[in-house]
Design a protein around this motif. Structure first.
Motif, PDB file in Angstrom:
ATOM      1  N   ILE A  98       0.832  -1.208   0.000  1.00 11.30           N
ATOM      2  CA  ILE A  98       0.000   0.000   0.000  1.00 11.30           C
ATOM      3  C   ILE A  98       0.867   1.259   0.000  1.00 11.30           C
ATOM      4  O   ILE A  98       0.554   2.250  -0.671  1.00 11.30           O
ATOM      5  N   LEU A  99       1.965   1.224   0.743  1.00  9.33           N
ATOM      6  CA  LEU A  99       2.834   2.393   0.854  1.00  9.33           C
ATOM      7  C   LEU A  99       3.670   2.632  -0.402  1.00  9.33           C
ATOM      8  O   LEU A  99       4.072   3.772  -0.681  1.00  9.33           O
ATOM      9  N   TYR A 100       3.935   1.577  -1.173  1.00  6.14           N
ATOM     10  CA  TYR A 100       4.902   1.689  -2.272  1.00  6.14           C
ATOM     11  C   TYR A 100       4.524   2.674  -3.372  1.00  6.14           C
ATOM     12  O   TYR A 100       5.334   3.564  -3.705  1.00  6.14           O
ATOM     13  N   PRO A 101       3.334   2.601  -3.996  1.00  6.64           N
ATOM     14  CA  PRO A 101       3.082   3.404  -5.198  1.00  6.64           C
ATOM     15  C   PRO A 101       3.227   4.908  -5.010  1.00  6.64           C
ATOM     16  O   PRO A 101       3.773   5.590  -5.883  1.00  6.64           O
ATOM     17  N   TYR A 102       2.735   5.430  -3.924  1.00  4.09           N
ATOM     18  CA  TYR A 102       2.812   6.878  -3.722  1.00  4.09           C
ATOM     19  C   TYR A 102       3.868   7.259  -2.692  1.00  4.09           C
ATOM     20  O   TYR A 102       4.780   8.044  -2.967  1.00  4.09           O
ATOM     21  N   PHE A 103       3.784   6.671  -1.519  1.00  3.78           N
ATOM     22  CA  PHE A 103       4.641   7.090  -0.417  1.00  3.78           C
ATOM     23  C   PHE A 103       6.115   6.837  -0.709  1.00  3.78           C
ATOM     24  O   PHE A 103       6.965   7.712  -0.517  1.00  3.78           O
ATOM     25  N   ILE A 104       6.444   5.643  -1.165  1.00  6.18           N
ATOM     26  CA  ILE A 104       7.848   5.305  -1.428  1.00  6.18           C
ATOM     27  C   ILE A 104       8.290   5.801  -2.799  1.00  6.18           C
ATOM     28  O   ILE A 104       9.293   6.507  -2.927  1.00  6.18           O
ATOM     29  N   LEU A 105       7.548   5.425  -3.822  1.00  6.22           N
ATOM     30  CA  LEU A 105       7.949   5.715  -5.192  1.00  6.22           C
ATOM     31  C   LEU A 105       8.003   7.214  -5.490  1.00  6.22           C
ATOM     32  O   LEU A 105       8.980   7.707  -6.071  1.00  6.22           O
ATOM     33  N   ILE A 106       6.988   7.943  -5.098  1.00 10.23           N
ATOM     34  CA  ILE A 106       6.904   9.360  -5.468  1.00 10.23           C
ATOM     35  C   ILE A 106       7.455  10.272  -4.377  1.00 10.23           C
ATOM     36  O   ILE A 106       8.308  11.127  -4.638  1.00 10.23           O
ATOM     37  N   VAL A 107       6.978  10.115  -3.146  1.00  9.41           N
ATOM     38  CA  VAL A 107       7.373  11.043  -2.081  1.00  9.41           C
ATOM     39  C   VAL A 107       8.818  10.815  -1.657  1.00  9.41           C
ATOM     40  O   VAL A 107       9.651  11.738  -1.700  1.00  9.41           O
ATOM     41  N   ILE A 108       9.153   9.596  -1.253  1.00 10.32           N
ATOM     42  CA  ILE A 108      10.495   9.333  -0.733  1.00 10.32           C
ATOM     43  C   ILE A 108      11.559   9.431  -1.819  1.00 10.32           C
ATOM     44  O   ILE A 108      12.637   9.989  -1.596  1.00 10.32           O
ATOM     45  N   MET A 109      11.260   8.916  -3.008  1.00  8.36           N
ATOM     46  CA  MET A 109      12.249   8.962  -4.084  1.00  8.36           C
ATOM     47  C   MET A 109      12.228  10.293  -4.824  1.00  8.36           C
ATOM     48  O   MET A 109      13.077  10.537  -5.687  1.00  8.36           O
ATOM     49  N   GLY A 110      11.293  11.158  -4.492  1.00  4.35           N
ATOM     50  CA  GLY A 110      11.216  12.430  -5.196  1.00  4.35           C
ATOM     51  C   GLY A 110      11.428  13.653  -4.332  1.00  4.35           C
ATOM     52  O   GLY A 110      12.044  14.628  -4.762  1.00  4.35           O
ATOM     53  N   TYR A 111      10.926  13.608  -3.095  1.00  6.90           N
ATOM     54  CA  TYR A 111      10.951  14.794  -2.242  1.00  6.90           C
ATOM     55  C   TYR A 111      11.578  14.398  -0.906  1.00  6.90           C
ATOM     56  O   TYR A 111      10.873  14.087   0.064  1.00  6.90           O
ATOM     57  N   ASN A 112      12.899  14.428  -0.883  1.00  8.32           N
ATOM     58  CA  ASN A 112      13.681  13.785   0.165  1.00  8.32           C
ATOM     59  C   ASN A 112      13.306  14.210   1.574  1.00  8.32           C
ATOM     60  O   ASN A 112      13.020  13.374   2.440  1.00  8.32           O
ATOM     61  N   ARG A 113      13.314  15.511   1.826  1.00  3.19           N
ATOM     62  CA  ARG A 113      13.104  15.991   3.197  1.00  3.19           C
ATOM     63  C   ARG A 113      11.715  15.655   3.717  1.00  3.19           C
ATOM     64  O   ARG A 113      11.560  15.150   4.835  1.00  3.19           O
ATOM     65  N   GLN A 114      10.695  15.920   2.912  1.00  4.07           N
ATOM     66  CA  GLN A 114       9.344  15.601   3.374  1.00  4.07           C
ATOM     67  C   GLN A 114       9.143  14.098   3.464  1.00  4.07           C
ATOM     68  O   GLN A 114       8.402  13.616   4.319  1.00  4.07           O
ATOM     69  N   GLY A 115       9.812  13.347   2.595  1.00  2.00           N
ATOM     70  CA  GLY A 115       9.736  11.893   2.665  1.00  2.00           C
ATOM     71  C   GLY A 115      10.278  11.357   3.977  1.00  2.00           C
ATOM     72  O   GLY A 115       9.693  10.464   4.598  1.00  2.00           O
ATOM     73  N   ILE A 116      11.406  11.911   4.416  1.00  2.98           N
ATOM     74  CA  ILE A 116      11.978  11.491   5.705  1.00  2.98           C
ATOM     75  C   ILE A 116      11.039  11.886   6.845  1.00  2.98           C
ATOM     76  O   ILE A 116      10.765  11.084   7.748  1.00  2.98           O
ATOM     77  N   ALA A 117      10.554  13.124   6.804  1.00  2.00           N
ATOM     78  CA  ALA A 117       9.653  13.605   7.863  1.00  2.00           C
ATOM     79  C   ALA A 117       8.404  12.737   7.961  1.00  2.00           C
ATOM     80  O   ALA A 117       7.990  12.327   9.050  1.00  2.00           O
ATOM     81  N   ALA A 118       7.802  12.430   6.803  1.00  2.00           N
ATOM     82  CA  ALA A 118       6.586  11.617   6.796  1.00  2.00           C
ATOM     83  C   ALA A 118       6.863  10.199   7.277  1.00  2.00           C
ATOM     84  O   ALA A 118       6.007   9.579   7.924  1.00  2.00           O
ATOM     85  N   SER A 119       8.055   9.671   6.981  1.00  2.00           N
ATOM     86  CA  SER A 119       8.421   8.332   7.453  1.00  2.00           C
ATOM     87  C   SER A 119       8.562   8.311   8.971  1.00  2.00           C
ATOM     88  O   SER A 119       8.136   7.357   9.634  1.00  2.00           O
ATOM     89  N   ILE A 120       9.163   9.354   9.524  1.00  2.00           N
ATOM     90  CA  ILE A 120       9.305   9.435  10.982  1.00  2.00           C
ATOM     91  C   ILE A 120       7.940   9.563  11.650  1.00  2.00           C
ATOM     92  O   ILE A 120       7.720   9.038  12.757  1.00  2.00           O
ATOM     93  N   ILE A 121       7.007  10.223  10.974  1.00  2.00           N
ATOM     94  CA  ILE A 121       5.639  10.306  11.500  1.00  2.00           C
ATOM     95  C   ILE A 121       5.027   8.912  11.634  1.00  2.00           C
ATOM     96  O   ILE A 121       4.211   8.669  12.536  1.00  2.00           O
ATOM     97  N   LEU A 122       5.418   7.980  10.767  1.00  2.92           N
ATOM     98  CA  LEU A 122       4.950   6.594  10.906  1.00  2.92           C
ATOM     99  C   LEU A 122       5.387   6.016  12.253  1.00  2.92           C
ATOM    100  O   LEU A 122       4.640   5.268  12.892  1.00  2.92           O
ATOM    101  N   LEU A 123       6.603   6.362  12.676  1.00  4.86           N
ATOM    102  CA  LEU A 123       7.060   5.947  14.007  1.00  4.86           C
ATOM    103  C   LEU A 123       6.206   6.601  15.079  1.00  4.86           C
ATOM    104  O   LEU A 123       5.838   5.961  16.075  1.00  4.86           O
ATOM    105  N   SER A 124       5.885   7.872  14.863  1.00  2.68           N
ATOM    106  CA  SER A 124       5.053   8.600  15.832  1.00  2.68           C
ATOM    107  C   SER A 124       3.698   7.924  16.012  1.00  2.68           C
ATOM    108  O   SER A 124       3.173   7.866  17.134  1.00  2.68           O
ATOM    109  N   ILE A 125       3.144   7.417  14.915  1.00  3.37           N
ATOM    110  CA  ILE A 125       1.846   6.730  14.984  1.00  3.37           C
ATOM    111  C   ILE A 125       1.938   5.508  15.894  1.00  3.37           C
ATOM    112  O   ILE A 125       1.058   5.280  16.741  1.00  3.37           O
TER     113      ILE A 125
END
Length: 361
Positions: free
Chosen positions: A125-152
């Motif tokens: 579920i995370l791969y198509p948008y979260f990993i492929l587009i956000v993390i591989m495209g927008y580095n800083r926000q991708g890291i921030a959003a990934s850390i938010i997963l830990l926060s959850i």
């Protein structure tokens, strides 16, 4: 597109590996290999992603600054700038920064997915948008959003100090993660007006302190370019919003069928309300809403995975499994077929030389 489809198929293969005792070790081995594989393809990517040129320019314009001199005008995202400084200190380049970033995001994703009912479907579920587009495209926000997963996860496990620390860390990678401090409003065991008010005051103090002392200029730029005088638009936000609305509608219709904790229910309801109420704003503020939706990707995982585990009959479970696979591969197909930005991901290239100088494109 073949490369990115292949990655999707790899994850999909993991979803069909049985989780019983006989296959357990194979399940674990494949999962770990998959995580290392994604660290490699994310970390060593070269000239891939919508902001590649911007990040390369930022790196090259700061590599002659002293290690401990933070250039706040370049970015208010101190934690990411620290990764740049470490890379420069090691006489390396942007690829090492990306590798550091990949390790952080895949650790967070691994931790988050392993806490779900099915880690492979969560990753699918995370791969198509979260990993492929956000993390591989927008580095800083991708890291921030990934850390938010830990926060959850820290929120669900009632780990208040780790929750606050992870929220602060996410904010230091991208200032828009300040929005995630709203999690603190949902933290108390019982929600009464007094507790909500106290947490609101605490959250407000933290947010405004970070705003005035660290992110003042950068957040003001966001307010101007995304709200006061929108300079950007995002046509893809409509499709991405659809991928939120379908699970939200599913949750609304079958809420009584979900066996979830009160904290999960609280977070799902709160997140759904934010998405539904902000949806009409995409007409005027499409790019702003698109950037905010990044932080709510976890919602799709929570709803679909909880629904999936409630299905008892193998026939219907298999059908829903197939639906998830087709539904999320459809996103990949549509994005590569019609998005004008997808060309920045094609072809996929990688470079493992972390010591060469990379010029701006």
């Amino acid at each position: 597109m073949f490369f990115y489809s292949f990655n999707f198929i790899l994850i999909l293969f993991g979803t069909i590996i049985p989780e019983n005792d006989y296959y357990k070790k194979y399940n674990i081995i494949f999962w770990r290999l998959l995580i290392f594989y994604f660290i490699f393809i994310i970390g060593f990517r070269s000239e891939v992603g919508g902001d590649w040129e911007q990040y390369l320019y930022h790196f090259n314009t700061t590599n002659n600054l002293p290690l401990l001199k933070f250039n706040f005008e370049l970015t208010g995202d101190i934690a990411y700038l620290l990764l740049v400084k470490i890379s420069v200190f090691l006489n390396s380049n942007i690829i090492l920064v990306n590798l550091f970033s990949a390790i952080i995001v895949m650790f967070a994703i691994k931790f988050f997915c392993e806490k779900q009912k099915n880690k492979f479907i969560s990753l699918l579920i995370l791969y198509p948008y979260f990993i492929l587009i956000v993390i591989m495209g927008y580095n800083r926000q991708g890291i921030a959003a990934s850390i938010i997963l830990l926060s959850i996860i820290f929120f669900f496990n009632r780990r208040i100090f780790l929750l606050i620390f992870s929220l602060l860390l996410a904010t230091l990678f991208h200032k828009t993660a300040l929005l995630a401090f709203s999690l603190l409003l949902l933290y108390p065991k019982s929600l009464d007006n007094k507790k909500i008010f106290v947490l609101f005051i605490i959250s407000s103090i933290v947010i405004f302190s970070l705003y005035f002392f660290i992110f003042y200029d950068s957040i003001n730029r966001i307010i101007y370019f995304f709200i006061l005088d929108p300079h950007f638009s995002s046509d893809g936000v409509y499709l991405r919003l659809l991928y939120f609305l379908i699970p939200i509608i599913l949750f609304i219709l079958l809420r009584d069928k979900f066996k979830i904790s009160k904290y999960e229910n609280r977070l799902i309801v709160f997140s759904s309300l934010i998405i539904l109420t902000s949806s009409p704003l995409i007409i005027t503020y499409s790019s702003l809403i698109d950037r905010i939706l990044v932080y709510f990707t976890f919602l799709q995982v929570l709803i679909f995975l909880n629904f999936y585990t409630q299905i008892k009959m193998l026939k219907f479970k298999t059908m829903f499994h197939l639906f998830i696979a087709v539904f999320y591969y459809f996103y990949i197909y549509i994005w590569f077929s019609y998005s004008s930005y997808s060309e920045w991901w094609l072809p996929y290239k990688f470079d493992v030389n972390i010591f060469k100088y990379i010029k701006n494109i």
